[in-house]
Design a protein around this motif. Sequence first.
Motif, PDB file in Angstrom:
ATOM      1  N   ARG A  84      -4.431 -53.903  29.014  1.00  0.00           N
ATOM      2  CA  ARG A  84      -3.497 -52.919  28.756  1.00  0.00           C
ATOM      3  C   ARG A  84      -2.287 -52.822  30.104  1.00  0.00           C
ATOM      4  NH1 ARG A  84      -5.754 -47.177  27.801  1.00  0.00           N
ATOM      5  NH2 ARG A  84      -6.686 -47.808  30.089  1.00  0.00           N
ATOM      6  N   THR A  85      -1.086 -52.533  29.849  1.00  0.00           N
ATOM      7  CA  THR A  85       0.003 -52.391  30.884  1.00  0.00           C
ATOM      8  C   THR A  85       0.980 -51.449  30.693  1.00  0.00           C
ATOM      9  OG1 THR A  85       1.394 -54.028  32.132  1.00  0.00           O
ATOM     10  CG2 THR A  85       1.333 -54.346  29.854  1.00  0.00           C
ATOM     11  N   ALA A  86       1.790 -51.352  31.598  1.00  0.00           N
ATOM     12  CA  ALA A  86       2.709 -50.285  31.275  1.00  0.00           C
ATOM     13  C   ALA A  86       3.913 -50.442  32.114  1.00  0.00           C
ATOM     14  CB  ALA A  86       2.167 -48.823  31.312  1.00  0.00           C
ATOM     15  N   LEU A  87       5.098 -49.853  32.066  1.00  0.00           N
ATOM     16  CA  LEU A  87       6.306 -49.772  32.885  1.00  0.00           C
ATOM     17  C   LEU A  87       5.936 -48.934  34.285  1.00  0.00           C
ATOM     18  CD1 LEU A  87       9.283 -49.656  30.452  1.00  0.00           C
ATOM     19  CD2 LEU A  87       8.633 -51.752  32.240  1.00  0.00           C
ATOM     20  N   ARG A  88       5.301 -47.810  33.797  1.00  0.00           N
ATOM     21  CA  ARG A  88       4.692 -46.909  34.828  1.00  0.00           C
ATOM     22  C   ARG A  88       3.223 -46.909  34.828  1.00  0.00           C
ATOM     23  NH1 ARG A  88       7.709 -42.279  32.648  1.00  0.00           N
ATOM     24  NH2 ARG A  88       5.917 -41.093  33.442  1.00  0.00           N
ATOM     25  N   VAL A  89       2.653 -47.501  35.838  1.00  0.00           N
ATOM     26  CA  VAL A  89       1.191 -47.542  35.783  1.00  0.00           C
ATOM     27  C   VAL A  89       0.306 -46.646  36.812  1.00  0.00           C
ATOM     28  CG1 VAL A  89       0.887 -50.024  34.914  1.00  0.00           C
ATOM     29  CG2 VAL A  89       0.968 -49.350  37.668  1.00  0.00           C
ATOM     30  N   ALA A 153       1.640 -31.439  33.160  1.00  0.00           N
ATOM     31  CA  ALA A 153       0.938 -30.201  33.772  1.00  0.00           C
ATOM     32  C   ALA A 153      -0.609 -30.540  33.855  1.00  0.00           C
ATOM     33  CB  ALA A 153       1.345 -28.989  32.814  1.00  0.00           C
ATOM     34  N   LEU A 154      -0.861 -31.117  34.611  1.00  0.00           N
ATOM     35  CA  LEU A 154      -2.344 -31.515  34.869  1.00  0.00           C
ATOM     36  C   LEU A 154      -3.164 -30.547  35.385  1.00  0.00           C
ATOM     37  CD1 LEU A 154      -1.510 -34.502  33.906  1.00  0.00           C
ATOM     38  CD2 LEU A 154      -2.849 -35.296  35.984  1.00  0.00           C
ATOM     39  N   ASP A 155      -4.314 -30.302  35.014  1.00  0.00           N
ATOM     40  CA  ASP A 155      -5.259 -29.191  35.688  1.00  0.00           C
ATOM     41  C   ASP A 155      -5.303 -29.760  37.080  1.00  0.00           C
ATOM     42  OD1 ASP A 155      -7.853 -27.458  35.221  1.00  0.00           O
ATOM     43  OD2 ASP A 155      -8.529 -29.376  36.422  1.00  0.00           O
ATOM     44  N   PRO A 156      -5.375 -28.912  37.902  1.00  0.00           N
ATOM     45  CA  PRO A 156      -5.234 -29.157  39.439  1.00  0.00           C
ATOM     46  C   PRO A 156      -6.334 -29.818  39.650  1.00  0.00           C
ATOM     47  CG  PRO A 156      -4.709 -26.903  39.073  1.00  0.00           C
ATOM     48  CD  PRO A 156      -5.143 -27.318  37.875  1.00  0.00           C
ATOM     49  N   GLU A 157      -7.617 -29.431  39.358  1.00  0.00           N
ATOM     50  CA  GLU A 157      -8.750 -30.142  39.745  1.00  0.00           C
ATOM     51  C   GLU A 157      -8.961 -31.764  39.279  1.00  0.00           C
ATOM     52  OE1 GLU A 157     -13.627 -29.962  39.297  1.00  0.00           O
ATOM     53  OE2 GLU A 157     -12.515 -28.308  38.161  1.00  0.00           O
ATOM     54  N   LEU A 158      -8.179 -32.001  38.062  1.00  0.00           N
ATOM     55  CA  LEU A 158      -8.292 -33.233  37.512  1.00  0.00           C
ATOM     56  C   LEU A 158      -7.236 -34.115  38.434  1.00  0.00           C
ATOM     57  CD1 LEU A 158      -9.129 -34.917  35.138  1.00  0.00           C
ATOM     58  CD2 LEU A 158      -7.123 -34.147  33.778  1.00  0.00           C
ATOM     59  N   ALA A 159      -6.047 -33.424  38.425  1.00  0.00           N
ATOM     60  CA  ALA A 159      -4.835 -34.031  39.318  1.00  0.00           C
ATOM     61  C   ALA A 159      -5.258 -34.556  40.551  1.00  0.00           C
ATOM     62  CB  ALA A 159      -3.889 -33.109  39.351  1.00  0.00           C
ATOM     63  N   GLU A 164      -7.067 -38.911  44.203  1.00  0.00           N
ATOM     64  CA  GLU A 164      -7.757 -39.506  45.133  1.00  0.00           C
ATOM     65  C   GLU A 164      -8.048 -40.998  44.807  1.00  0.00           C
ATOM     66  OE1 GLU A 164     -11.549 -37.369  45.928  1.00  0.00           O
ATOM     67  OE2 GLU A 164     -12.281 -39.064  46.622  1.00  0.00           O
ATOM     68  N   ARG A 165      -8.414 -41.046  43.512  1.00  0.00           N
ATOM     69  CA  ARG A 165      -8.706 -42.655  42.937  1.00  0.00           C
ATOM     70  C   ARG A 165      -7.528 -43.522  42.762  1.00  0.00           C
ATOM     71  NH1 ARG A 165     -12.930 -42.495  38.233  1.00  0.00           N
ATOM     72  NH2 ARG A 165     -14.603 -40.736  38.698  1.00  0.00           N
ATOM     73  N   TYR A 166      -6.468 -42.795  42.578  1.00  0.00           N
ATOM     74  CA  TYR A 166      -5.118 -43.543  42.064  1.00  0.00           C
ATOM     75  C   TYR A 166      -3.987 -43.133  43.026  1.00  0.00           C
ATOM     76  CZ  TYR A 166      -7.941 -44.941  38.095  1.00  0.00           C
ATOM     77  OH  TYR A 166      -8.795 -45.508  37.275  1.00  0.00           O
ATOM     78  N   PRO A 167      -4.021 -43.274  44.361  1.00  0.00           N
ATOM     79  CA  PRO A 167      -2.992 -42.694  45.224  1.00  0.00           C
ATOM     80  C   PRO A 167      -1.419 -43.330  44.647  1.00  0.00           C
ATOM     81  CG  PRO A 167      -4.315 -44.383  46.352  1.00  0.00           C
ATOM     82  CD  PRO A 167      -4.957 -44.027  44.909  1.00  0.00           C
ATOM     83  N   ALA A 168      -1.412 -44.354  43.971  1.00  0.00           N
ATOM     84  CA  ALA A 168      -0.231 -44.860  43.630  1.00  0.00           C
ATOM     85  C   ALA A 168       0.249 -44.520  42.184  1.00  0.00           C
ATOM     86  CB  ALA A 168      -0.129 -46.507  43.999  1.00  0.00           C
TER      87      ALA A 168
END
Length: 193
Positions: A84-89, A153-159, A164-168
Amino acid sequence: MGKGLVLVVLAWLASTPCAGAGEPGPEGWIRESRLAAQGLGGALMRELSAALAVSPLEAISVCSARAPAIAAEQSARLGAKVGRTALRVRNPANAPAPWQREALEDFARQLEAGADAAGLEYALEVVVDGATERRWMKPIMTAPLCLTCHGDALDPELAAVIAERYPADRATGFTPGELRGAFYVVWHETVRE
Ligand code: HEC
């Protein structure tokens, strides 16, 4: 032939009628590519829905571990590269190759012009350094359940876990029905002496 030189030899629309029925021709690899994407997409949807019912945090592992695992299993089975790929990953490892970026941009343009996502597909046969490479892509659209992790509007804990796992991470802010990315299947010819 110069390294990296890509010579386009054949391009056709997916709707082209099957020319050599029964032959392991181009239609065969396109059909197999479609099945691989359907398999990966279907498995992810099932596993995501089940995991989201437990907790979104639980579901992150479906996207972060199961998606690459299922894609790797399919790649090994088919002898092709499935992913899978995307323009915004979210994961930079999923960033598109230049031809994938072009295909994604083309999907986006066609969707903007009112095309039905279900009918969009990319299939191209190219010769790279003397070896045939068959490239296939299909849009992945954003469904409501994707917004839990790809909406705005991500749940803050999830965000926090995602950050942390995907800083980019650049894969938020999507809306339902929007192009999220694409499945791809790449078949490399085995060059025989
Ligand atoms: C529980 C959270 C979660 C949900 C729900 C979710 N995703 Fe993801 N998504 C992720 C994570 C985490 C990644 C990074 C995966 C990796 O490391 O390869 C990801 C990656 C992706 C990618 C690969 C490109 C990239 O950005 O790295 C696509 C395409 C994608 N998701 C589409 C979807 C679609 C479509 C849905 C809804 C059907 C969906 N996702 C639902 C968390 C989620």
